[in-house]
Scaffold this active site. Structure first.
Site, PDB file in Angstrom:
ATOM      1  CE  LYS A  82     -19.737   2.437  69.120  1.00  0.00           C
ATOM      2  NZ  LYS A  82     -20.559   3.784  68.292  1.00  0.00           N
ATOM      3  CB  SER A 157     -18.712   6.066  70.380  1.00  0.00           C
ATOM      4  OG  SER A 157     -19.580   5.875  69.448  1.00  0.00           O
ATOM      5  CB  SER A 181     -19.823   7.291  67.208  1.00  0.00           C
ATOM      6  OG  SER A 181     -19.931   8.245  67.955  1.00  0.00           O
TER       7      SER A 181
END
Lengths: 462, 68
Positions: A82, A157, A181
């Protein structure tokens, strides 16, 4: 094995093929880079593809395998991060114009640990802006698409992490989880995501959203693969002030021990409010499977569970504290949604923040009390399947209620595992939470359920 | 929370939010603060938001400089 089979193979299967010399890390890395080149223009999972570095990592792993340094099951496994994990010499954007050109000088601890384990880094994966905003039309970065339906969100996210795994573009990924997330995107994309216990996996070098609630953790296509990644990630890190000294357990051996006699608690209040009928049906079927596997299932009560939403006050206040200088000084660099969410955090009073922390303490004590009488808690991961982009881009769409946030408030480990599909063909997910630092039991239950079902093996038509 | 309360907080905090986004902010704050405003602070059992030390391992604050 077809190229698709290779792309969707588990980490354990890839490692076994490496050791039989039936596959090489360079071969697999080339195949995945080709797949990324072909599919990512549609999916937008990657912000940065580090092809040259990936091939160099793969050649290094190949040499290590030839020297028979094969004790490590992650040697030569392609992963991606990420884009809030700092990567030395590689742009780390946090999905934001604020950091669009930031090139860190050091790796995040998690990146270092997976590199030491021999993983191949394929690149950086898109995140919602600073793990809290959204990518609206016109945003500097395009949103990742859900491989199961391009009109639906992959969650957030850690959107790129989940999309990449679901599309067979990587074999493992890292996400971060402040209110769900890791688990939300895992749920929406039919993969597995683990939010470990607070302090179990280092946050050093990962851009902060909320010091109280932030967790880092692995995402993969099976529970066993998550366990393999966690084994390499877990452990004390002096660079993270919240990092625990609790000894690291063996996460793999217990996977094969079955779940006969495990006590499963089902907290009905809060977690079933607004749940879709098909989510509830899939959940009840999952409970039946757990009973068939020998677990005992009983309903439990967490008296102050309704106060979980105070998590949002902690999140917003801490996020504003982190971003205050930039959002006041350069508000134009933030997307509309994130900017207003951050500024709203600046409107929370000090006394309200303190009360939210007190509610967190109470909820934590109550959950620990319940977990003295049960071994794990299970709930639907999300009340509904993935929403469409059109729905979340509507200004009337609020911050959705979360079944995952209570486990950020309490810091308990929580796992999302595929548990079915909606009539529309969208993935559904089971959340399994456990005692502090008892990831082993959480993973054991998840693995037993996964092995008894076939949901995790389905692939999207891309 | 009303829009006027949001505006009052904005003024006190020196924060500007465009008018057409205020309703979104109002809803966000209402959701976040509902459980907090429902709490009877003095009726609640003692709850500490402060950092706690691990009494089992050590009575001293953690020291990270001697690790690894």
């Amino acid at each position: 094995m077809t190229s698709d089979d290779l792309a969707f193979a588990t980490i354990a299967e890839i490692a076994a093929r490496y050791r039989r010399r039936a596959l090489s890390p360079v071969e697999l890395t080339r195949a995945l880079l080709g797949r990324i080149e072909r599919l990512d223009p549609t999916l937008h999972a990657f912000v940065t593809v580090t092809a040259e570095g990936a091939l160099a990592d793969a050649r290094h792993a190949e040499a290590a395998l030839r020297r028979d340094e094969d004790g490590n099951p992650l040697l030569g496994i392609p992963v991606a991060y990420k884009d809030i994990y700092a990567t030395r010499g590689i742009r780390t954007t946090a999905g934001s114009a604020v950091l669009a050109d930031w090139v860190p000088e050091d790796d995040a601890t998690c990146v270092t640990r997976l590199a030491r384990a021999g993983c191949v880094m394929l690149g950086k994966l898109i995140t919602h802006e600073f793990a809290f905003g959204l990518q609206f039309p016109g945003h500097r970065f395009q949103p990742a698409k859900n491989p199961w339906s391009l009109e639906h969100m992959p969650g957030g996210s850690s959107s790129g992490s989940a999309a990449a795994l679901a599309a067979g573009l990587a074999h493992g990924a890292l996400g971060s989880d402040t209110g769900g997330s890791i688990r939300g995107p895992a749920a929406f994309c039919n993969i597995v995501g683990l939010k470990p216990t607070y302090g179990r996996v280092s946050r050093a070098g990962v851009i902060t959203l909320s010091w109280t609630l932030d967790h880092t953790g692995p995402m993969a296509r099976t529970v066993e693969d998550c366990a393999l990644l966690l084994q390499a990630l877990a452990g004390h890190d002096p660079a993270d002030p919240a990092s625990s000294r609790e000894p690291v357990a063996d996460y793999l051996v217990p996977l094969g021990q079955g779940i006969r006699g495990l006590r499963v608690g089902v907290p009905r209040a809060y977690f079933f409010e607004g749940v879709d009928a098909e989510v509830e049906k899939a959940f009840e079927e999952a409970l039946a499977t757990l009973r068939d596997l020998g677990a005992t299932v009983t309903d439990v009560e967490i008296p102050s569970i309704q106060t979980s939403w105070a998590f949002l006050a902690i999140l917003m206040a801490e996020a504003f504290a982190y971003h205050e200088r930039d959002v006041r000084g350069h508000p134009e660099l933030y997307g509309d949604v994130l900017r207003e969410r951050l500024l709203a955090g600046g409107l929370i009073l000090g006394s309200e923040y303190v009360q939210a922390q007190r509610l967190r303490s109470r909820l934590q004590a109550e959950m620990l009390g319940v977990l003295r009488r049960t071994d794990v808690l299970v709930t639907p991961t999300t009340p509904k399947p993935a929403p469409t982009f059109a729905a979340v881009w509507d200004p009337s769409f609020g911050f959705p209620k979360s079944n995952m946030a209570p486990f950020n408030m309490t810091g308990l480990p929580a796992l999302a595992v595929p548990c079915g599909f909606s009539a529309q063909g969208l993935p559904l997910s089971l959340q399994i939470a456990g005692r502090p630092f008892d990831e082993s039991t959480v993973l054991r239950l998840g693995h037993a359920y996964e092995q008894a079902t076939e949901w995790h093996g389905r692939r999207p038509r891309i | 929370m009303t829009l006027d309360e949001v505006r009052a907080r904005m003024k006190a905090a020196g924060i500007e939010i465009v008018e057409n986004r205020l309703e979104m902010v109002r809803r966000l704050l209402t959701d976040a603060l509902a459980p907090i405003h429902a709490l009877d602070s003095r009726a609640a059992r003692t709850l500490e938001p402060a950092v706690m030390f691990d009494a089992i391992r050590s009575a001293e604050p953690r020291r990270d400089d001697d690790d690894e």
